[in-house]
Design an enzyme around this catalytic site. Sequence first.
Site, mmCIF file in Angstrom:
data_model
loop_
_atom_site.group_PDB
_atom_site.id
_atom_site.type_symbol
_atom_site.label_atom_id
_atom_site.label_comp_id
_atom_site.label_asym_id
_atom_site.label_seq_id
_atom_site.Cartn_x
_atom_site.Cartn_y
_atom_site.Cartn_z
ATOM 1 N N ASN A 62 45.842 86.577 60.605
ATOM 2 C CA ASN A 62 44.362 85.357 59.750
ATOM 3 C C ASN A 62 44.221 84.566 61.409
ATOM 4 O OD1 ASN A 62 43.240 86.132 56.697
ATOM 5 N ND2 ASN A 62 45.166 85.570 56.821
ATOM 6 N N GLU B 180 39.139 87.262 58.552
ATOM 7 C CA GLU B 180 40.428 87.612 57.589
ATOM 8 C C GLU B 180 40.978 88.452 57.841
ATOM 9 O OE1 GLU B 180 40.634 86.132 53.610
ATOM 10 O OE2 GLU B 180 38.459 84.962 53.746
ATOM 11 N N ARG B 181 42.387 88.468 57.815
ATOM 12 C CA ARG B 181 42.941 89.512 58.110
ATOM 13 C C ARG B 181 42.229 91.149 56.954
ATOM 14 N NH1 ARG B 181 49.118 89.735 55.736
ATOM 15 N NH2 ARG B 181 47.955 89.116 54.432
ATOM 16 N N HIS C 285 48.568 83.054 59.391
ATOM 17 C CA HIS C 285 46.936 82.431 60.338
ATOM 18 C C HIS C 285 47.609 82.486 61.333
ATOM 19 C CE1 HIS C 285 45.047 82.544 56.161
ATOM 20 N NE2 HIS C 285 46.242 82.364 55.369
ATOM 21 N N CYS D 219 44.927 84.369 48.193
ATOM 22 C CA CYS D 219 43.787 84.032 48.167
ATOM 23 C C CYS D 219 43.263 82.665 47.796
ATOM 24 C CB CYS D 219 42.839 84.579 48.311
ATOM 25 S SG CYS D 219 41.153 84.632 48.556
ATOM 26 N N ASN E 78 42.232 93.279 49.801
ATOM 27 C CA ASN E 78 40.813 93.055 50.281
ATOM 28 C C ASN E 78 40.091 93.829 50.928
ATOM 29 O OD1 ASN E 78 42.223 90.598 51.426
ATOM 30 N ND2 ASN E 78 43.708 92.351 52.536
ATOM 31 N N ASN F 185 40.535 80.345 48.055
ATOM 32 C CA ASN F 185 39.626 80.800 46.884
ATOM 33 C C ASN F 185 39.682 81.402 46.032
ATOM 34 O OD1 ASN F 185 37.260 78.425 48.627
ATOM 35 N ND2 ASN F 185 38.134 80.163 50.253
ATOM 36 N N CYS G 96 37.856 80.855 52.858
ATOM 37 C CA CYS G 96 38.704 81.084 53.188
ATOM 38 C C CYS G 96 39.783 79.855 52.748
ATOM 39 C CB CYS G 96 39.712 81.932 54.383
ATOM 40 S SG CYS G 96 41.365 82.145 54.746
ATOM 41 N N GLY G 97 40.424 79.702 51.964
ATOM 42 C CA GLY G 97 40.847 78.901 51.333
ATOM 43 C C GLY G 97 42.747 78.553 52.022
ATOM 44 N N THR G 98 43.193 79.290 52.146
ATOM 45 C CA THR G 98 44.581 79.314 52.453
ATOM 46 C C THR G 98 44.321 79.328 54.479
ATOM 47 O OG1 THR G 98 44.392 81.761 53.190
ATOM 48 C CG2 THR G 98 45.898 80.737 51.149
ATOM 49 N N GLY G 99 43.154 79.391 54.625
ATOM 50 C CA GLY G 99 42.944 79.026 55.589
ATOM 51 C C GLY G 99 42.607 77.792 56.496
ATOM 52 N N ASN H 279 33.326 82.831 48.695
ATOM 53 C CA ASN H 279 33.851 83.824 48.983
ATOM 54 C C ASN H 279 34.493 84.825 47.720
ATOM 55 O OD1 ASN H 279 38.282 83.265 50.664
ATOM 56 N ND2 ASN H 279 36.288 85.468 50.714
#
Length: 283
Positions: free
Chosen positions: A195, A213-214, A164, A73, A64, A75, A222-225, A12
């Site tokens: 996302n 990702e949005r 998400h 984010c 983005n 990552n 995607c870390g938050t994902g 990412n």
Amino acid sequence: MIKFTKMHGLGNDYVYIDCTNSQEIENISTIAQFISKRHFGIGSDGLILICKSDIADFKMRMFNYDGSEAEMCGNGIRCVGKFVYDKGLTNKETINVETLAGIKKLKFNIKEGKVQTVEVDMGEPILDAEHIPVISNNSPVKNLKIQIDNKEFNFTCVSMGNPHAITIVDDVKNFDIEKYGPILEKDSHFPKRANIEFIQLVDKNNIKMRVWERGAGETLACGTGACASVVACNLNNYIENEANVELLGGTLNIKWDKKNNHIYMTGSATTVFEGEIELPREL
């Protein structure tokens, strides 16, 4: 000329600019779009600015590929940690970083004077529909059904400071993410878009994930994902509260500590190269 560093967390990738010094950036959204283009710019999933903060050690602003500013984010923030430590902007092994999703605490694993991996306290997952946000009468949002053509998706929704929507698929490798991702991202259930995570269950401590990702399309990680996906799968009793998430770019370890309701993400951060770029005059 703008000095930059190209970095990635599990593939990412973002362009990082140090704004803690005299380097100032204007027209950030437009510049983010130009820099991110794979064939005409540097090439990345977006642009991240590292700034001074009045309430934390540093501030992260993340844009983005399409120029939209995002809240967080996972990552990206690990790379922010590596950037500020490796470049001597801090000698602390634990720092706080201000984001639009709140202040995040980073703990460094250092080897031979360089950051190898970063543990990020991602804070508490948001399960309330209004604050994710997602249009639903239920909180937590589970079994949200969305029909695309002849295929029905069943979503669990979580926010990690950004929205998400997580769904289970049988074979994530061969799933047609290019077809369904962009439609689901902009579905009317998601007022701020979302996302979209597609999850294949492996066992109680391992899942596979692909993400649309949005504002960026499919990315390698995607870390938050990953955090949201572990929460969603745990809420549905598919996995334990700690699991490895296998992404296209590598693996993250995610732990949901039920004692303080915080999510902890641990993964790598990598510097690719550094340089300078001259922006077109029209920017």
